[in-house]
Design an enzyme around this catalytic site. Structure first.
Site, PDB file in Angstrom:
ATOM      1  N   GLU A  97     -42.991 -20.819 -12.834  1.00 41.74           N
ATOM      2  CA  GLU A  97     -43.568 -19.503 -12.537  1.00 41.74           C
ATOM      3  C   GLU A  97     -45.054 -19.470 -12.905  1.00 41.74           C
ATOM      4  O   GLU A  97     -45.877 -18.921 -12.158  1.00 41.74           O
ATOM      5  CB  GLU A  97     -42.792 -18.450 -13.321  1.00 41.74           C
ATOM      6  CG  GLU A  97     -43.234 -17.021 -13.124  1.00 41.74           C
ATOM      7  CD  GLU A  97     -42.431 -16.093 -14.011  1.00 41.74           C
ATOM      8  OE1 GLU A  97     -43.030 -15.500 -14.937  1.00 41.74           O
ATOM      9  OE2 GLU A  97     -41.209 -15.975 -13.813  1.00 41.74           O
ATOM     10  N   TYR A  98     -45.416 -20.065 -14.055  1.00 40.76           N
ATOM     11  CA  TYR A  98     -46.821 -20.128 -14.457  1.00 40.76           C
ATOM     12  C   TYR A  98     -47.646 -20.795 -13.353  1.00 40.76           C
ATOM     13  O   TYR A  98     -48.719 -20.310 -12.971  1.00 40.76           O
ATOM     14  CB  TYR A  98     -46.965 -20.960 -15.741  1.00 40.76           C
ATOM     15  CG  TYR A  98     -46.748 -20.235 -17.047  1.00 40.76           C
ATOM     16  CD1 TYR A  98     -45.700 -19.339 -17.211  1.00 40.76           C
ATOM     17  CD2 TYR A  98     -47.561 -20.488 -18.129  1.00 40.76           C
ATOM     18  CE1 TYR A  98     -45.484 -18.716 -18.416  1.00 40.76           C
ATOM     19  CE2 TYR A  98     -47.355 -19.863 -19.358  1.00 40.76           C
ATOM     20  CZ  TYR A  98     -46.317 -18.979 -19.492  1.00 40.76           C
ATOM     21  OH  TYR A  98     -46.110 -18.357 -20.696  1.00 40.76           O
ATOM     22  N   ASP A 138     -30.046   0.170 -30.607  1.00 41.89           N
ATOM     23  CA  ASP A 138     -31.475  -0.078 -30.670  1.00 41.89           C
ATOM     24  C   ASP A 138     -32.015   0.642 -31.900  1.00 41.89           C
ATOM     25  O   ASP A 138     -31.459   1.677 -32.314  1.00 41.89           O
ATOM     26  CB  ASP A 138     -32.175   0.437 -29.404  1.00 41.89           C
ATOM     27  CG  ASP A 138     -33.589  -0.089 -29.268  1.00 41.89           C
ATOM     28  OD1 ASP A 138     -33.787  -1.087 -28.536  1.00 41.89           O
ATOM     29  OD2 ASP A 138     -34.510   0.478 -29.884  1.00 41.89           O
ATOM     30  N   LYS A 143     -34.139 -21.792 -18.247  1.00 44.63           N
ATOM     31  CA  LYS A 143     -35.038 -20.637 -18.125  1.00 44.63           C
ATOM     32  C   LYS A 143     -36.467 -21.005 -18.536  1.00 44.63           C
ATOM     33  O   LYS A 143     -37.437 -20.525 -17.949  1.00 44.63           O
ATOM     34  CB  LYS A 143     -34.510 -19.484 -18.995  1.00 44.63           C
ATOM     35  CG  LYS A 143     -35.401 -18.240 -19.021  1.00 44.63           C
ATOM     36  CD  LYS A 143     -35.626 -17.660 -17.635  1.00 44.63           C
ATOM     37  CE  LYS A 143     -36.136 -16.225 -17.662  1.00 44.63           C
ATOM     38  NZ  LYS A 143     -37.185 -15.924 -18.601  1.00 44.63           N
TER      39      LYS A 143
END
Length: 308
Positions: A173-174, A30, A166
């Site tokens: 999901e919205y 990262d 996805k």
């Protein structure tokens, strides 16, 4: 199994922990040195055994493309790159083509589970070649929820299919979130309903609207019964828009998901220009009452006269 993981934010960091808890070795990179295991991408690739497997967990768009291009210069034939971010499926075609020129494999993996994935596991939707999926299956099995594989993992199809699945998941999901939100607002508006959080909690078992999203709604209402600590601004990360665009491209009617996306746009307007026009029209044709904008209070006078 030993893999490299690029991106150790809220999702990536928890995924690293879940994989390690399952006995896998993870070398993470990262740009934040406080959480990175190695100082660079080069060091990450050097630490991996062959065939090298690298999982990307960075924001979609340019950050992912830049990472894929960098890995293309560091990996070799037989290695594998997995994009677990929320990339658009069309980007997968470009990334797979770029890597394939050097014999590097590519899988796209839609990941659902959010901050709860460390404990509960992640729902995984994968696109790409079957042999590459089998190569990475120990990783997928460690990340998915416990129980039958097909209840938390799917090899959805060719490259792009994982992120496409996805994308549609997030569009659904919205719509579900919007339905719960509108139900909450109506319950709050009705004076005879005295226990709105309790009403939602009573739906948690035995009703057809029970879901994990409902459980999260109950949790939110128990912490803040009238959601007074929040503003009504809602962002979108892209998948909802892409879902609607794909619905148009494929002539699939999606009124619920489309409306939920537009509702998010409405949430970002303090004073909707379109609704001002609607108010003006109602006043013009029907004489309906309108709410005038309050004029700002006059400040201290700077002189005795006016130039107007």
């Amino acid at each position: 199994m030993h893999i490299g993981l690029i991106g150790l934010g809220r999702m990536g960091g928890n995924m690293r922990s879940r994989l390690r808890n399952a006995g896998h070795e993870v070398t993470g990179f990262d740009f934040n040195p406080d959480i990175s295991d190695v100082p660079s991408l080069e060091a990450l690739v050097e630490a991996l055994p062959s065939p090298k497997v690298v999982w990307i967990m960075v924001p979609h768009g340019k950050p992912t493309t830049d990472t894929v291009e960098a890995l293309n210069g560091l990996l070799g034939e037989g290695d594998l790159v997995i994009d677990g971010g929320n990339s658009r499926f069309t980007d997968d075609f470009k990334h797979a083509e770029l890597l394939s020129a050097k014999g590097i494999g590519y899988l796209d993996c839609g990941v659902s589970g959010g901050i709860w994935g460390l404990e509960n596991g992640y729902g995984l939707m994968v696109g790409g070649d079957e042999k590459l999926v089998e190569l990475a299956m120990p990783i997928f099995d460690a990340l998915r929820p416990e129980g039958p594989r097909d209840e938390g993992f799917v090899h959805a199809g060719e490259v792009g299919a994982g992120h496409y699945a996805k994308m549609v998941h997030n569009g659904i999901e919205y719509g579900m979130m919007q339905a719960y939100a509108e139900g909450w607002e109506l319950l709050e508006a009705k004076d005879i309903v005295k226990n709105v959080p309790g009403s939602f909690k009573a739906w948690s078992r035995g009703t057809v609207v029970r879901s994990w999203l409902l459980d999260l709604m109950v949790k939110a209402l128990e912490e803040d019964p009238r959601l007074d600590k929040l503003t009504g601004y809602v962002d979108d990360s892209g998948e909802g828009r892409w879902t609607v665009e794909e619905a148009i491209a494929n002539a699939v009617p999606m009124p619920v998901i489309t409306a939920s996306l537009f509702s998010r746009f409405t949430s970002r307007q303090d004073d909707s220009p379109a609704m001002k026009a609607v108010a003006a029209l109602r006043q013009q044709f029907g004489g309906h009452a309108v709410k005038a904008r309050q004029a700002p209070e006059a400040g201290p006078s700077s002189g005795s006269g006016s130039a107007d």
